[in-house]
Design an enzyme around this catalytic site. Structure first.
Site, PDB file in Angstrom:
ATOM      1  N   SER A   1      20.879  39.697 -55.928  1.00 40.24           N
ATOM      2  CA  SER A   1      21.646  40.910 -56.225  1.00 40.24           C
ATOM      3  C   SER A   1      22.751  41.135 -55.203  1.00 40.24           C
ATOM      4  O   SER A   1      23.637  41.941 -55.437  1.00 40.24           O
ATOM      5  CB  SER A   1      20.727  42.132 -56.159  1.00 40.24           C
ATOM      6  OG  SER A   1      19.696  42.023 -57.085  1.00 40.24           O
TER       7      SER A   1
ATOM      8  N   HIS B   1      24.103  36.402 -61.741  1.00 37.89           N
ATOM      9  CA  HIS B   1      23.427  37.688 -61.537  1.00 37.89           C
ATOM     10  C   HIS B   1      23.221  38.393 -62.879  1.00 37.89           C
ATOM     11  O   HIS B   1      24.131  39.027 -63.414  1.00 37.89           O
ATOM     12  CB  HIS B   1      24.275  38.529 -60.569  1.00 37.89           C
ATOM     13  CG  HIS B   1      23.677  39.857 -60.247  1.00 37.89           C
ATOM     14  ND1 HIS B   1      24.424  40.975 -59.998  1.00 37.89           N
ATOM     15  CD2 HIS B   1      22.376  40.249 -60.152  1.00 37.89           C
ATOM     16  CE1 HIS B   1      23.629  42.001 -59.760  1.00 37.89           C
ATOM     17  NE2 HIS B   1      22.392  41.586 -59.844  1.00 37.89           N
TER      18      HIS B   1
ATOM     19  N   GLU C   1      26.963  38.687 -64.032  1.00 37.50           N
ATOM     20  CA  GLU C   1      28.010  38.585 -63.016  1.00 37.50           C
ATOM     21  C   GLU C   1      27.915  37.161 -62.443  1.00 37.50           C
ATOM     22  O   GLU C   1      26.836  36.757 -62.008  1.00 37.50           O
ATOM     23  CB  GLU C   1      27.682  39.632 -61.949  1.00 37.50           C
ATOM     24  CG  GLU C   1      28.800  40.055 -61.073  1.00 37.50           C
ATOM     25  CD  GLU C   1      28.375  41.233 -60.157  1.00 37.50           C
ATOM     26  OE1 GLU C   1      27.169  41.491 -59.972  1.00 37.50           O
ATOM     27  OE2 GLU C   1      29.271  41.877 -59.632  1.00 37.50           O
TER      28      GLU C   1
ATOM     29  N   ASN D   1      26.526  45.850 -57.698  1.00 32.74           N
ATOM     30  CA  ASN D   1      25.681  46.529 -56.708  1.00 32.74           C
ATOM     31  C   ASN D   1      26.461  47.114 -55.541  1.00 32.74           C
ATOM     32  O   ASN D   1      25.973  48.015 -54.861  1.00 32.74           O
ATOM     33  CB  ASN D   1      24.572  45.598 -56.224  1.00 32.74           C
ATOM     34  CG  ASN D   1      23.523  45.451 -57.313  1.00 32.74           C
ATOM     35  OD1 ASN D   1      23.243  46.395 -58.041  1.00 32.74           O
ATOM     36  ND2 ASN D   1      22.974  44.256 -57.461  1.00 32.74           N
TER      37      ASN D   1
HETATM   38  N1  LIG Z   1      15.266  44.336 -60.462  1.00 26.99           N
HETATM   39  C1  LIG Z   1      16.541  44.325 -60.801  1.00 26.99           C
HETATM   40  O1  LIG Z   1      17.056  45.286 -61.406  1.00 26.99           O
HETATM   41  C2  LIG Z   1      17.382  43.122 -60.496  1.00 26.99           C
HETATM   42  C3  LIG Z   1      18.597  42.962 -61.170  1.00 26.99           C
HETATM   43  C4  LIG Z   1      19.364  41.821 -60.915  1.00 26.99           C
HETATM   44  C5  LIG Z   1      18.932  40.897 -59.972  1.00 26.99           C
HETATM   45  N2  LIG Z   1      17.747  41.082 -59.324  1.00 26.99           N
HETATM   46  C6  LIG Z   1      17.320  40.066 -58.354  1.00 26.99           C
HETATM   47  O2  LIG Z   1      16.394  39.211 -58.990  1.00 26.99           O
HETATM   48  C7  LIG Z   1      15.448  38.724 -58.017  1.00 26.99           C
HETATM   49  C8  LIG Z   1      14.053  39.051 -58.487  1.00 26.99           C
HETATM   50  O3  LIG Z   1      13.905  40.443 -58.644  1.00 26.99           O
HETATM   51  P1  LIG Z   1      12.775  41.077 -59.588  1.00 26.99           P
HETATM   52  O4  LIG Z   1      13.200  42.465 -59.901  1.00 26.99           O
HETATM   53  O5  LIG Z   1      12.441  40.133 -60.700  1.00 26.99           O
HETATM   54  O6  LIG Z   1      11.531  41.137 -58.566  1.00 26.99           O
HETATM   55  P2  LIG Z   1       9.969  41.105 -58.907  1.00 26.99           P
HETATM   56  O7  LIG Z   1       9.296  41.673 -57.713  1.00 26.99           O
HETATM   57  O8  LIG Z   1       9.696  41.689 -60.250  1.00 26.99           O
HETATM   58  O9  LIG Z   1       9.653  39.528 -59.034  1.00 26.99           O
HETATM   59  C9  LIG Z   1       9.799  38.637 -57.987  1.00 26.99           C
HETATM   60  C10 LIG Z   1       8.885  37.453 -58.250  1.00 26.99           C
HETATM   61  O10 LIG Z   1       9.190  36.446 -57.279  1.00 26.99           O
HETATM   62  C11 LIG Z   1       7.971  35.828 -56.960  1.00 26.99           C
HETATM   63  N3  LIG Z   1       8.087  35.089 -55.721  1.00 26.99           N
HETATM   64  C12 LIG Z   1       8.038  35.532 -54.442  1.00 26.99           C
HETATM   65  N4  LIG Z   1       8.161  34.486 -53.600  1.00 26.99           N
HETATM   66  C13 LIG Z   1       8.297  33.375 -54.348  1.00 26.99           C
HETATM   67  C14 LIG Z   1       8.415  31.993 -54.069  1.00 26.99           C
HETATM   68  N5  LIG Z   1       8.449  31.553 -52.810  1.00 26.99           N
HETATM   69  N6  LIG Z   1       8.491  31.122 -55.085  1.00 26.99           N
HETATM   70  C15 LIG Z   1       8.460  31.551 -56.363  1.00 26.99           C
HETATM   71  N7  LIG Z   1       8.344  32.851 -56.705  1.00 26.99           N
HETATM   72  C16 LIG Z   1       8.245  33.744 -55.711  1.00 26.99           C
HETATM   73  C17 LIG Z   1       6.961  36.982 -56.905  1.00 26.99           C
HETATM   74  O11 LIG Z   1       5.631  36.494 -56.984  1.00 26.99           O
HETATM   75  C18 LIG Z   1       7.388  37.798 -58.112  1.00 26.99           C
HETATM   76  O12 LIG Z   1       6.707  37.401 -59.282  1.00 26.99           O
HETATM   77  C19 LIG Z   1      15.852  39.355 -56.677  1.00 26.99           C
HETATM   78  O13 LIG Z   1      16.700  38.472 -55.994  1.00 26.99           O
HETATM   79  C20 LIG Z   1      16.598  40.598 -57.123  1.00 26.99           C
HETATM   80  O14 LIG Z   1      17.499  41.067 -56.164  1.00 26.99           O
HETATM   81  C21 LIG Z   1      16.960  42.166 -59.578  1.00 26.99           C
END
Ligand SMILES: NC(=O)c1ccc[n+]([C@@H]2O[C@H](COP(=O)([O-])OP(=O)(O)OC[C@H]3O[C@@H](n4cnc5c(N)ncnc54)[C@H](O)[C@@H]3O)[C@@H](O)[C@H]2O)c1
Length: 293
Positions: free
Chosen positions: A121, A142, A154, A192
């Site tokens: 993000s 993104h 993005e 963001n």
């Molecule tokens: N939540 C949002 O609105 C959003 C939007 C766009 C981008 N993102 C980005 O997407 C990414 C994930 O966010 P999310 O909301 O899905 O989080 P989340 O907490 O729902 O999921 C993250 C997942 O990553 C896994 N994980 C942790 N360490 C790991 C590893 N070493 N290998 C493999 N998997 C691993 C966790 O077990 C978990 O299942 C982040 O970089 C976040 O910034 C989030």
């Protein structure tokens, strides 16, 4: 030389990784889905199945299509499963150290032509690329949350990202039925950089007692015509992710106006991370969300 993407790998089976896997499989790609354990992968697959079943019950998808989409997503317990992936999209937690470790372990398992995308993000795509053996084939992709619903992706090029990698990514995103906006590689990119300071300010507004959770969300929904209030949105994004993004903005832009609100820090320290832990600015454990302040 153009790169054609047929097989997609996804790392992280949480909110975003699961959504990316679902959308890619629904668009006909073979997907390999990884997380830290088999249980986490299975939990991600169960969520995808739940989403698809809901679409079937609403008549938006046939039962046959649900089965077809699910059958295209294979669990990838180790990175060896990515040996034939044309692109691997990393969507693990928003933590630079964890992402670095993932890329270092991932690279040896990939074929030389494979592209690595990150769904970060806010973290520098150029810096993440430098931890790989292929900065030219590294790019920011993104997606927005929830991935199956939101139109925008993005795309962020690092300093070394090649034109071929960018074009292949563009084609993939278009085939997923999404629209692209291109952002330069600066902390928080476009979405963001603008959205998170607003959410952080809403949390300061709560922290300073200017309004309650409900009054702040109502003010922005009805007064600024936002589809959901900023605190509801923060819960939806995940408060840990919100905090990580604010820290990247604060450190990366070295400007005190991005200082994460102490109340956001407190919620994260309590493990109240929003919808995913069923408690954040609202408590989701009952029938209806109840404000926690
Ligand atoms: N939540 C949002 O609105 C959003 C939007 C766009 C981008 N993102 C980005 O997407 C990414 C994930 O966010 P999310 O909301 O899905 O989080 P989340 O907490 O729902 O999921 C993250 C997942 O990553 C896994 N994980 C942790 N360490 C790991 C590893 N070493 N290998 C493999 N998997 C691993 C966790 O077990 C978990 O299942 C982040 O970089 C976040 O910034 C989030």
């Amino acid at each position: 030389m153009s790169i054609e993407i047929r097989k997609v790998g996804v790392i992280g089976a949480g909110q975003m990784g699961g959504g990316i896997a679902q959308v890619a499989a629904a668009s006909g790609y073979d997907v390999a889905l990884n997380d830290i354990s088999e249980e986490r992968i299975n939990a991600g697959l169960a969520t995808i199945n739940g989403n698809l079943s809901r679409q079937v019950s609403k008549g938006h998808l046939t039962e046959e299509d649900r089965e077809k989409i699910l059958s295209r997503i294979a669990p990838a317990v180790t990175y060896e499963h990515f040996h034939d992936s044309d692109i691997v999209i990393e969507a693990a937690v928003e933590n630079e150290e964890i992402k670095r470790k993932i890329f270092q372990a991932l690279c040896p398992a990939l074929k030389p032509s494979a592209i690595i995308g990150t769904n970060t993000s806010s973290i520098s795509v150029t810096r993440l690329a430098s931890t790989t053996d292929r900065p030219e084939q590294f790019i920011g992709i993104h997606f927005m949350n929830p991935v199956p619903v939101m139109q925008l992706v993005e795309v962020i090029r690092g300093i070394a990202t090649s034109e071929e990698s960018y074009q292949a990514t563009r084609e993939l995103v278009e085939r997923l039925g999404k629209s692209i906006t291109v952002a330069e590689d600066f902390p928080g990119f476009i979405v963001n950089r603008i959205l998170l300071p607003m959410i952080n300010e809403a949390i300061y507004t709560l922290y300073e007692g200017v309004g309650s959770v409900e009054s702040i969300d109502t003010a922005m929904r009805l007064g600024a015509n936002h589809p959901m209030g900023p605190l509801q949105l923060a819960d939806f994004i995940g408060l840990d992710t919100c905090l990580s993004i604010m820290q990247v903005l604060y450190e990366g832009l070295a400007d005190s106006k991005y200082r994460p609100c102490p109340l956001l820090v407190k919620y994260v320290e309590a493990g109240w991370l929003g919808r995913k832990t069923r408690r954040g600015f609202y408590d989701y454990r009952g029938e209806k969300p109840v404000p926690t302040r």
